[in-house]
Design a protein around this motif. Structure first.
Motif: not given
Length: 625
Positions: A217, A334, A147, A337, A151, A221
């Motif tokens: 994505r 992104a 993140h 998130r 992101d 992660s």
């Protein structure tokens, strides 16, 4: 792969990975929140639009000048040399203007984008730091790293690439259509037939492409989370010879991410090449229709030349926008998130803490200032009395860890806490530090409920030394004073001398200025503990907690720690969770816990005379069966 199948695979990936936050289609809400960050840069955006318009007009007027040179000079038989020179001069001026204003547009937009992303990254990290321990229990460090890094980088690409393309290519498309109608209305209308076709292709691909990018994505992660966990537990991997097994699991995750990336790239290629085919067919049609008109002398040759040039330029911005489609989708995912992280509110908050407004995140800084103003409790007047008033606690509903525990500790008292694994010792300390809140009862310091004490103040009142003290990358001075420059180096040195760490530190090459690596890997466990004791001297908490602080130390180092403990415990309430009973035998009172309850308490000798749980633990520690 069909879109429905891709969606099912993505949903299966999310179910398989409990650490991943649920992806909800709140894109509009997320970008609405993002617009709040763009508002302070309004005038810069206006300047970007102005530069973009001038740069586009400078580009698009160049074919029109050539059309004038062909139809009004060369083919008309005028042979006006001065007129041609004037047209060349204007053409050169337009080229320079395009270069200059494109440069200004790019730099202005980069400055805006970098400023916004830097601010979001700062607030995101700050928001993560404010989360309660329960949040980190369910979220892997790898997901959080994704993140903060990946992101926010996707968001950075949105400003650097997508937004730039929307400004420049969107206006270019509009001006080209206007100029094509200016040149020949009939040919322009033929070309506009392509717009519904382009729209249909975009709509058909949109849902499938979004799912594809979400899948990539999510798998990234999972890969980052796996790597982070392995790096933090590398000693365990090597001790149990798990290299092959961990490599196998990494290869599976890496292969999964590789396939998702290939699908993402393949989708983008098909999407882009579709427009290339449309572009070539359109140019062929314009040459065919326009060429016949030129032969029939219904259309000037210069107009046809300009029209073909504009048709090529017509598909260039469309193609550029489509090439940015994957970046837009990645940025959309992104943003969602990132705002999913912002939507997580801490379980543990101060009494007057206001809920976070996702559409106006700048208010978070103001909330921090308000909370700071509540931290004016006079620390000097706190004596350190602690009352656990019939508290109960559980991490999960229906699985009690502490049951109706009632414990009262006098100010300045040294308390030892012992018990078998799972007895609730560390949970008791976590509740006092307010990493979690009690389910029932209350915890008070000097008759004040800790829920009424701002967390910043509470954590200055309560000092914690853990089994594995955490040291940051930086000098020893900064690690002792925790980067608080209001604490002078002299105070740090006095604290280290006080706990007996001074002689050890002076043996290092650069003494107190020695730079430590992550987690202080250049120091032994005992040396790291002595530095953590020096922290206590520097910050002067009224309550000191040692959580298995000497569990992994040799006997010589344990004696150093015991000496340091005697020094730092003077004048403050001290709670020592001990695995080795030798560390708490001299305590004023020893608490014996079992299954979340206090089963015995008293001095070392009193507990031995009871011949209960403590005596059993003591005999076990002495090697008796």
């Amino acid at each position: 792969m069909r879109p429905a199948q891709a969606i099912n695979n993505w949903q299966a990936d999310q179910k398989a990975d409990p650490n991943m936050p649920e992806q909800k289609p709140e894109y509009v809400s997320a970008f609405r929140a993002l617009s709040g960050y763009a508002r302070p840069h309004l005038w810069s955006f206006i300047a970007v639009i102005g530069c973009t318009l001038i740069a586009i007009l400078s580009d698009l007027m160049q074919p029109f000048l050539i059309k004038i040179a062909i139809d009004d000079n060369l083919l008309s038989g005028k042979n006006d040399y001065k007129g041609l020179l004037a047209i060349c001069g204007i053409y050169l001026g337009l080229a320079i203007s395009s270069l200059l204003f494109t440069y200004l547009q790019n730099n202005l937009l980069q400055n805006i984008g970098q400023s916004i992303v830097a601010r979001i990254r700062k607030q995101l990290f700050g928001h993560i730091l404010k989360q309660s321990m329960r949040y980190f229990d369910r979220m892997s460090s790898g997901s959080l790293i994704t993140h903060v890094s990946s992101d926010t980088e996707a968001l950075n690409q949105f400003f650097n690439q997508v937004l730039l393309s929307l400004f420049r290519d969107g206006f270019t498309l509009i001006f080209i259509i206007v100029l094509m109608f200016q040149l020949d209305t009939q040919l322009a209308l033929y070309c506009l037939i392509l717009l519904p076709i382009i729209w249909g292709i975009a709509v058909a691909f949109r849902s499938y492409m979004r799912t594809t990018y979400q899948l990539a994505r999510t798998r990234l992660s999972r890969l980052v989370a796996f790597v982070a966990e392995n790096l933090s537990g590398m000693n365990l991997v090597q001790v149990f010879h798990q290299q092959k097994e961990q490599q196998k699991q990494f290869d599976e995750r890496n292969s999964s991410y590789f396939k998702a990336n290939l699908r993402e790239i393949g989708t983008n290629v098909i999407f882009g090449r579709t427009f290339d085919i449309l572009s070539n067919l359109s140019i062929a049609f314009v040459i065919l229709a326009g060429g016949n008109s030129v032969l029939d002398k219904q259309l000037e040759f210069g107009v046809l030349y300009a029209f073909v040039t504009y048709i090529r330029q017509f598909f260039q911005p469309i193609n550029t926008i489509t090439q940015q489609w994957n970046t837009l989708q990645s940025a959309t995912v992104a943003v969602t998130r990132i705002w999913g992280v912002f939507a997580n509110k801490p379980d543990i908050t101060d009494r007057d803490h206001e809920p976070l407004d996702l559409h106006n995140l700048e208010l978070e800084d103001e909330a921090d200032e308000r909370q700071a103003s509540l931290s004016n409790l006079n620390l000097e007047k706190v004596k350190g009395r602690i009352d656990f008033n019939h508290i109960s606690f559980s991490y999960e509903e229906g699985v009690p860890i502490i049951r109706n525990l009632d414990l009262h500790i006098k100010s300045g008292e040294l308390i030892g806490v012992v018990g078998t694994t799972g007895a609730g010792k560390s949970s008791l300390i976590s509740l006092l530090c307010r990493f979690y809140d009690v389910k029932e009862g209350s915890i008070r310091i000097d008759e004040t409920d800790i829920k009424d004490i701002p967390q910043a103040t509470l954590h200055r009142l309560v000092g914690l030394i853990q089994q594995e003290p955490y040291l940051y990358s930086g000098s020893i001075i900064d690690n002792v004073r925790m980067f608080d420059e209001s604490i002078s180096p002299k105070e740090v040195i006095r604290a280290c001398e006080f706990v007996g760490a001074d002689s050890i530190i002076k043996k290092l090459k650069n003494g107190y200025e020695s730079q430590l690596s992550e987690r202080g890997s250049g120091l032994s466990a005992g040396e790291r503990q002595l530095i953590s004791f020096a922290r206590i001297i520097v910050f002067k908490p009224k309550v000191l907690i040692l959580d298995e602080a000497s569990a992994n130390l040799d006997s010589h180092t344990e004696q150093l720690i015991q000496h340091a403990l005697q020094i730092v415990s003077q004048g403050r309430t001290t709670i020592v969770i001990a695995h080795r009973l030798s560390t708490i035998m001299q305590a004023d009172r020893i608490i014996v816990m079992s299954h979340g309850e206090i089963v015995e308490q008293g001095s070392h000798q009193e507990l031995l005379e009871l011949e209960g749980h403590y005596k059993e633990l003591y005999e076990h520690s002495q090697g008796h069966s």
